[in-house]
Design a protein around this motif. Structure first.
Motif, short mmCIF file in Angstrom:
data_model
loop_
_atom_site.label_atom_id
_atom_site.label_comp_id
_atom_site.label_asym_id
_atom_site.label_seq_id
_atom_site.Cartn_x
_atom_site.Cartn_y
_atom_site.Cartn_z
N THR A 110 0.82 -1.20 0.00
CA THR A 110 0.00 0.00 0.00
C THR A 110 0.86 1.26 0.00
O THR A 110 0.54 2.25 -0.67
N ILE A 111 1.96 1.26 0.75
CA ILE A 111 2.85 2.42 0.73
C ILE A 111 3.45 2.60 -0.67
O ILE A 111 3.55 3.72 -1.18
N ARG A 112 3.81 1.51 -1.32
CA ARG A 112 4.33 1.58 -2.69
C ARG A 112 3.28 2.13 -3.64
O ARG A 112 3.57 2.98 -4.49
N LEU A 113 2.05 1.67 -3.50
CA LEU A 113 0.96 2.17 -4.35
C LEU A 113 0.74 3.66 -4.11
O LEU A 113 0.51 4.42 -5.05
N GLY A 114 0.79 4.07 -2.85
CA GLY A 114 0.64 5.49 -2.53
C GLY A 114 1.72 6.32 -3.17
O GLY A 114 1.48 7.46 -3.62
N ARG A 115 2.93 5.76 -3.23
CA ARG A 115 4.03 6.47 -3.89
C ARG A 115 3.73 6.69 -5.37
O ARG A 115 3.98 7.78 -5.91
N PHE A 116 3.18 5.69 -6.03
CA PHE A 116 2.84 5.83 -7.45
C PHE A 116 1.79 6.92 -7.67
O PHE A 116 1.92 7.77 -8.55
N VAL A 117 0.72 6.88 -6.86
CA VAL A 117 -0.36 7.85 -7.01
C VAL A 117 0.15 9.26 -6.72
O VAL A 117 -0.18 10.22 -7.43
N LYS A 128 8.45 12.93 -6.89
CA LYS A 128 8.74 11.85 -7.83
C LYS A 128 9.84 10.94 -7.30
O LYS A 128 10.01 9.82 -7.77
N ASN A 129 10.59 11.43 -6.32
CA ASN A 129 11.60 10.62 -5.67
C ASN A 129 10.93 9.49 -4.89
O ASN A 129 9.93 9.72 -4.20
N ARG A 130 11.47 8.28 -4.99
CA ARG A 130 10.81 7.12 -4.39
C ARG A 130 10.64 7.27 -2.88
O ARG A 130 9.56 7.00 -2.34
N MET A 131 11.67 7.68 -2.19
CA MET A 131 11.58 7.80 -0.74
C MET A 131 10.65 8.94 -0.34
O MET A 131 9.84 8.81 0.60
N ALA A 132 10.73 10.07 -1.03
CA ALA A 132 9.87 11.21 -0.70
C ALA A 132 8.40 10.87 -0.93
O ALA A 132 7.53 11.21 -0.12
N GLY A 133 8.12 10.16 -2.05
CA GLY A 133 6.74 9.77 -2.33
C GLY A 133 6.20 8.80 -1.30
O GLY A 133 5.03 8.88 -0.89
N SER A 134 7.04 7.88 -0.83
CA SER A 134 6.62 6.93 0.20
C SER A 134 6.39 7.63 1.54
O SER A 134 5.44 7.32 2.26
N LEU A 135 7.26 8.60 1.86
CA LEU A 135 7.09 9.36 3.11
C LEU A 135 5.80 10.16 3.10
O LEU A 135 5.17 10.36 4.15
N PHE A 136 5.38 10.62 1.92
CA PHE A 136 4.15 11.40 1.80
C PHE A 136 2.95 10.59 2.27
O PHE A 136 1.98 11.13 2.80
N ILE A 137 3.00 9.28 2.09
CA ILE A 137 1.94 8.39 2.55
C ILE A 137 2.20 7.93 3.98
O ILE A 137 1.30 7.89 4.82
N ALA A 138 3.45 7.58 4.27
CA ALA A 138 3.77 6.97 5.56
C ALA A 138 3.61 7.92 6.74
O ALA A 138 3.18 7.51 7.82
#
Length: 555
Positions: A410-417, A430-440
């Protein structure tokens, strides 16, 4: 009715449906062509786009969509309305709506370079539909991470025996992925090694339960922080390294657990003692329609499945003909699990326990231990001839494993969205870690503080609106490629009407009920407005669909 009879009926019904209706969807609407390179091949980057072996990809997809949903939803529905209406919705909703939704949203994403279903919405309907979809998705994904993290932390805190298998599967999965993808070890050999390793981990957990080095709230905080860090790191690793192999191994946990559950039920074959029908209105949950259709959720249809299918699975599908097995097939297997969950509480437990059997009373367990405990106890009774007293622990471990798979997926999916919706305006996302943190980060706050509970009752409605939107996107795609639209449009309309009815009922109770909750009432109003906007989009597509179907008839 006898539990074994109902279970056999479910397996036969879903097997027939796969060959009949699944094949119909494949031939009439999808027409897969393996000469077309899938996104995993054409856009392979070694991180998110990576062609997966069909069996491993099925495991990833099944593990990701299953989670706790097809277990908790049916249990709640049986307790509220009885098993009859619940099983009918599982049987019919899965075959004609849920599995169609899963399969076609996956394949439409494949035809659009593996884009998420919200991104595809902009291309086939318009930017407003895309933005609406993305808002629903982000809210839904953040809530899922918060709740599943909360549930997983509580389980680790209260059931120390599951700690070793929960975390031990991580290095085991990474070893499996390395051996199969980088060393070309035969997948059958790798699977046997992985399954033996997994059961060794479960046995070690049974022998050596591990508790947090703290007690009370500090223990919960310890496990919750650890789980969120795991989900964050796992969401940015290459899919071949952890996501695919971990979900594949987890898939075997559920397949084995499901098989043991089926065999155990056939051996014990207890009668269903819960009523088939408790009435059209439940004093606590509301009217059977629409509430049962929202309550069952993943057991029949779930918008989250389209997010998984278009978010990660479409980027790993090696060839188009694998789509029916992964998309349509996984949903049917999930509904067999939902049927088993229904039987654990309607036959494995007692609606009204006889004297001396109070420990197996359904409502007593639900009130004290919740639905997960009810599933574990009921499952343990069904499989007692096979696993003895180990059955309940195995049932809880099985469920716990899937909570973990949903967490990092789900965190990975949130990164994509996040990257698709906000990345063009905020490039750092668009950075993978920044996008994941936005959800986490918001998920961590909602889960750690427990404030997710304020808006969680609306999750079911939001999730079903996502499903309706996904069906509308698929319908718009079918209009564009001159395919019949009735298979997706009418289910979409049904889900929109059902969801709006549920929101009206919930919103009225929260605003004008005996114990008003204005936060939930206002949330319901907002969702109703968004649902009406979805309805407007549906009308436009309905008009196009009718014209398209008329042209097909004339031709």
């Amino acid at each position: 009715m006898n539990s074994a009879v109902l279970l056999i009926l479910s397996v036969v019904w879903f097997a027939i449906s796969y060959k009949w209706y699944g094949t119909k969807m494949e031939r009439k609407l999808v027409e897969p062509n393996d000469d077309n390179p899938t996104p995993s091949v054409a856009l392979q980057d070694g991180v998110d786009y990576y062609p997966g072996k069909a069996g491993i990809l099925f495991g990833h997809h099944f593990s990701s969509i299953a989670g706790a949903g097809p277990i908790l939803g049916p249990i709640a529905a049986v307790a509220a309305f009885g098993w009859g209406g619940t099983i009918l919705w599982i049987f019919l909703g899965t075959v004609f709506i849920g599995a169609v939704h899963d399969y076609l949203s996956l394949m439409v994403s494949v035809r659009y370079k593996g884009h998420s279903i919200s991104q595809v919405a902009e291309e086939v309907i318009g930017k407003r539909a895309r933005n609406l979809f993305s808002v629903f998705l982000l809210i839904t994904l953040i809530l899922i991470v918060a709740v599943f993290g909360y549930v997983a932390a509580n389980t680790l805190m209260t059931t120390p025996a599951v700690v070793i298998p929960t975390f031990g599967i991580i290095p085991l999965a990474m070893l499996f992925g390395y051996l199969v993808y980088k060393r070309n070890v035969n997948i059958v050999v790798g699977t046997i090694i992985a399954i033996l390793g997994l059961f060794l981990l479960i046995y070690l957990g049974y022998l050596f339960p591990i508790s947090a080095p703290f007690t009370g709230n500090a223990a919960f905080a310890f496990w919750f922080v650890l789980l969120m860090l795991y989900g964050l790191i796992a969401s940015v690793l290459p899919v071949w390294m952890l996501l695919q192999p971990r979900d594949y191994i987890s898939n075997w946990v559920l397949i084995i657990g499901l098989t043991i559950g089926v065999i155990g039920t056939l051996i014990t074959h207890p009668p269903i003692n819960a009523p088939a029908f408790t009435g059209f209105v439940n004093s606590g949950k509301g009217p059977l329609w629409p509430m049962l259709f929202i309550m069952v959720a993943c057991g029949a249809i779930s918008g989250f499945h389209s997010v998984v299918g278009s978010g990660t699975t479409s980027k790993q599908l090696a060839k188009e003909t694998d789509g029916k097995k992964v998309g349509y097939g996984a949903m049917l297997v999930e509904s067999v699990l939902a049927t088993l969950a229904l039987l654990t509480v309607s036959a494995g437990l007692f609606w009204k326990a006889p004297a001396g059997m109070e420990e197996f009373a359904l409502f007593e367990i639900l009130n004290k231990g919740g639905a997960i405990k009810a599933f574990g106890v009921g499952y343990g009774r069904l499989v007692e001839p096979l696993l003895g007293t180990f059955g309940m622990l195995f049932g809880v471990t099985m469920l716990k494993t899937f909570v973990m798979t949903t967490l990092d997926t789900t965190i990975r999916l949130g990164r994509f969205v996040t990257a698709e919706l906000l990345g063009p305006k905020i490039p750092v996302l668009k950075n993978r870690m920044a996008g994941s943190l936005f959800i986490a980060i918001p998920a961590f706050y909602l889960g750690y503080t427990g404030t997710y509970g304020i808006i969680w009752p609306m999750f079911g409605a939001a999730n079903q609106l996502v499903a309706a939107l996904a069906l509308l996107v698929v319908t718009a795609y079918l209009v564009g490629v001159k395919k019949p639209t009735k298979y997706t449009l009418y289910p979409a309309v049904f889900m929109i009407v059902t969801t709006i009815a549920a929101l009206i009922y919930q919103g009225y109770n929260h605003l004008f009920g005996v114990e008003p909750n204005y936060v939930l009432g206002i949330t319901a109003i907002i969702l109703i407005i968004l649902a009406l906007i979805v309805g407007k989009e549906a009308k436009q597509i309905l008009d196009l669909g009718k014209a398209d179907d008329a042209d097909l008839v004339k031709s």
